[in-house]
Design an enzyme around this catalytic site. Structure first.
Site, mmCIF file in Angstrom:
data_model
loop_
_atom_site.group_PDB
_atom_site.id
_atom_site.type_symbol
_atom_site.label_atom_id
_atom_site.label_comp_id
_atom_site.label_asym_id
_atom_site.label_seq_id
_atom_site.Cartn_x
_atom_site.Cartn_y
_atom_site.Cartn_z
ATOM 1 N N SER A 9 -13.220 1.790 3.105
ATOM 2 C CA SER A 9 -12.281 1.524 2.018
ATOM 3 C C SER A 9 -11.217 2.610 1.927
ATOM 4 C CB SER A 9 -13.027 1.429 0.682
ATOM 5 O OG SER A 9 -12.089 1.481 -0.382
ATOM 6 N N SER B 132 0.837 -1.213 0.000
ATOM 7 C CA SER B 132 0.000 0.000 0.000
ATOM 8 C C SER B 132 0.869 1.258 0.000
ATOM 9 C CB SER B 132 -0.892 0.028 1.245
ATOM 10 O OG SER B 132 -1.861 -0.971 1.173
ATOM 11 N N ASP C 193 -7.073 -7.522 4.709
ATOM 12 C CA ASP C 193 -6.239 -8.389 3.865
ATOM 13 C C ASP C 193 -5.730 -9.616 4.619
ATOM 14 O OD1 ASP C 193 -6.575 -6.691 1.752
ATOM 15 O OD2 ASP C 193 -4.753 -5.546 2.155
ATOM 16 N N ARG D 56 1.458 4.271 -3.028
ATOM 17 C CA ARG D 56 1.279 5.698 -2.738
ATOM 18 C C ARG D 56 2.562 6.477 -2.981
ATOM 19 N NH1 ARG D 56 -2.364 2.661 -0.412
ATOM 20 N NH2 ARG D 56 -4.333 3.497 0.430
HETATM 21 C C1 S3P Z 1 -5.691 -1.081 0.082
HETATM 22 C C2 S3P Z 1 -6.924 -1.012 0.675
HETATM 23 C C3 S3P Z 1 -7.763 -2.203 0.896
HETATM 24 C C4 S3P Z 1 -6.950 -3.476 0.812
HETATM 25 C C5 S3P Z 1 -6.056 -3.488 -0.382
HETATM 26 C C6 S3P Z 1 -5.079 -2.342 -0.325
HETATM 27 C C7 S3P Z 1 -4.949 0.175 -0.138
HETATM 28 O O1 S3P Z 1 -8.780 -2.249 -0.092
HETATM 29 O O2 S3P Z 1 -7.803 -4.592 0.801
HETATM 30 O O3 S3P Z 1 -5.319 -4.699 -0.454
HETATM 31 O O4 S3P Z 1 -3.735 0.131 -0.400
HETATM 32 O O5 S3P Z 1 -5.578 1.233 -0.031
HETATM 33 P P1 S3P Z 1 -10.182 -1.498 0.106
HETATM 34 O O6 S3P Z 1 -9.925 -0.056 0.187
HETATM 35 O O7 S3P Z 1 -10.997 -1.864 -1.115
HETATM 36 O O8 S3P Z 1 -10.782 -2.059 1.352
#
Ligand code: S3P
Length: 447
Positions: free
Chosen positions: A180, A28, A333, A32
């Site tokens: 989310s 993640s 996750d 970013r």
């Molecule tokens: C993530 C957010 C989550 C997660 C994904 C990575 C991110 O998804 O499940 O693996 O990096 O923002 P959601 O925002 O759909 O819950």
């Protein structure tokens, strides 16, 4: 253990698990660092980022948009340093007709849509068969209300996603419909060109890497936390994003597989070094502790805006617990590997309100139920709730399918360490999405 390409892996139990590992850079945070690095004019270094396929999809899309991304050196343990040279948001360019291929990565698609919403570009974002089934209405609605033009297949529900950006957007005050971080981040990234302050409200705090990174790069951002765990994040528009170097901590979501392997194995002591323990990501550690896991955290100096630690796990007497929608949101996750922890624990685990699991790289709720049953674990799905009756020492080796989902492949590999008889995983190559050296790392712990 044998692992091969897109194909099969066979995992057998090991008498002891011992060792120290570094997992890939946080997926993640890497996404970013690449995307926000591309918004900033000039040069930024991303150190120790993920070299998994998902983050490489983000890098490839940005390259197509005219950002220069250079890989520096080798990628030991799935970690790579990258140098970004960007013309900044206003300098992004796209060849007419070029499709931005987001591969398997929902984060690439949704966050990039937020970035592109705030440019004067027109782009088409697509991906693999799994990504083409994942919901996009959740970003279309807020980004449209900011003034960008978005549309998608099947009445705006699934990719390909077309984005027609605007270099000036309207600020919004928006409450997310599902917890989310991707939706929140898409809005925050678009809000950087909004004429005023945009606020995103969420009922449960989701991962806050975007907020931290924007804040450390000079964007004015304010976070208010409510008593019930709800949050409001406000970002001021029309502020420049500073180019800056980022150090990416290890991915706790990748570490979770080894932590559960250690906790559930009868003779284990494993340390994962330099892993991110951001409060909005650490629910998996707290849930494992509630299940009785013997975990020890040694705090390390922060990696930029992100806290980090060495985490050690030892063989533990795990017990079943009740998990509710807040737990699911916090450990979204890690739910597949926590289901396996539950399968190896004494007593019953009930997971309630796991709706969002159905919208990941696969339907993880359905996939877990089928796989756990094949491993000999009594399991029941009712609506979006899952009940697992743990059987410590009772898993039986079998043939399991990864369903094209990296987290299912890794969950089944950990099951293979615990289940006598040998576990065959088909589609094991999907681990490359987040942890290219996964099987080698697992092998390293055998002793
Ligand atoms: C993530 C957010 C989550 C997660 C994904 C990575 C991110 O998804 O499940 O693996 O990096 O923002 P959601 O925002 O759909 O819950």
């Amino acid at each position: 253990m044998e692992a091969g390409g897109g194909g099969r892996a066979v995992v057998r139990p090991s008498p002891r698990l011992r060792g120290r590992l570094r997992v890939p850079g946080d997926k993640s945070i890497t996404h970013r660092a690449l995307l926000i690095g591309a918004l900033a004019e000039g040069q930024s270094l991303v150190e120790g980022g993920s070299d998994g396929l998902d983050c490489n999809s983000t890098a490839a899309c940005l390259t197509a948009l005219g950002v220069r991304i250079e890989r520096l050196g080798e990628a030991p343990g799935g970690r790579i340093d990258r140098r970004i040279r960007s013309p900044g948001r206003a300098g992004l360019r796209l060849e007419p007709g070029q499709i931005l291929d987001c591969g398997n990565s929902g984060t690439t698609l949704r966050l990039l849509a937020g970035v592109l919403a705030g440019t004067s570009l027109q782009a088409l974002l697509d991906g693999d068969a799994s990504l083409r089934r994942r919901p996009v209405a959740r970003i279309i609605e807020p980004l449209r209300s900011m003034g960008a033009g978005l549309s998608a297949r099947e009445a705006d529900t699934v990719p390909p996603l077309s984005v027609h950006g605007r270099s000036r957007l309207r600020p919004i005050d928006y409450t997310t419909r599902v917890p989310s971080a991707q939706v929140k981040s898409a809005i925050l990234l678009a809000a950087l060109v909004a004429e005023g302050t945009t606020t995103v409200r969420e009922s449960v705090a989701t991962r806050d890497h975007t907020e931290r990174m924007l804040g450390s790069r000079g964007v004015r951002i304010e976070v208010r936390q409510g008593n019930e765990g709800e949050r409001a994040v406000s970002v001021e528009g029309m502020m420049p994003v500073r180019a800056m170097d980022e150090r990416v901590p290890g991915d706790l979501s990748a570490a979770a597989f080894f932590l559960v392997a250690g906790a559930a194995h009868p003779d284990a002591e494993v340390t994962i070094e330099g892993v991110g323990v951001n409060p909005t990501r650490r629910a998996v550690l707290d849930i494992l502790r509630r299940m009785g896991a013997d975990l020890d955290e040694r705090t390390l100096p922060a990696q930029g805006a992100e806290p980090a630690a060495n985490v050690t796990v030892r063989s533990s007497d795990l017990r079943g617990i009740d998990l509710g929608p807040r737990d699911v949101a916090g450990a979204i996750d890690e739910i597949p590997i926590l289901c396996l922890a539950a399968a190896a624990a004494r007593g019953r685990t009930v997971i309630r309100g796991a709706t969002e699991l159905r919208h990941k790289e696969s339907d993880r709720l359905g996939g877990m139920a089928v796989g756990l049953a094949a491993l000999g674990v009594p399991v029941e799905v009712e609506g979006d709730d899952l009940t697992i009756d743990g059987r410590p020492g009772g898993l039986v080796g079998t043939d399991l399918k990864a369903l094209g989902d990296h987290r299912l492949a890794m969950t089944w590999a950990v099951a293979g360490l615990l289940a006598p008889g040998g576990t065959v995983i088909s589609g094991a190559g999907s681990v490359d999405v987040s942890h290219p050296g996964f099987f080698a790392d697992l092998e390293r712990l055998h002793s």
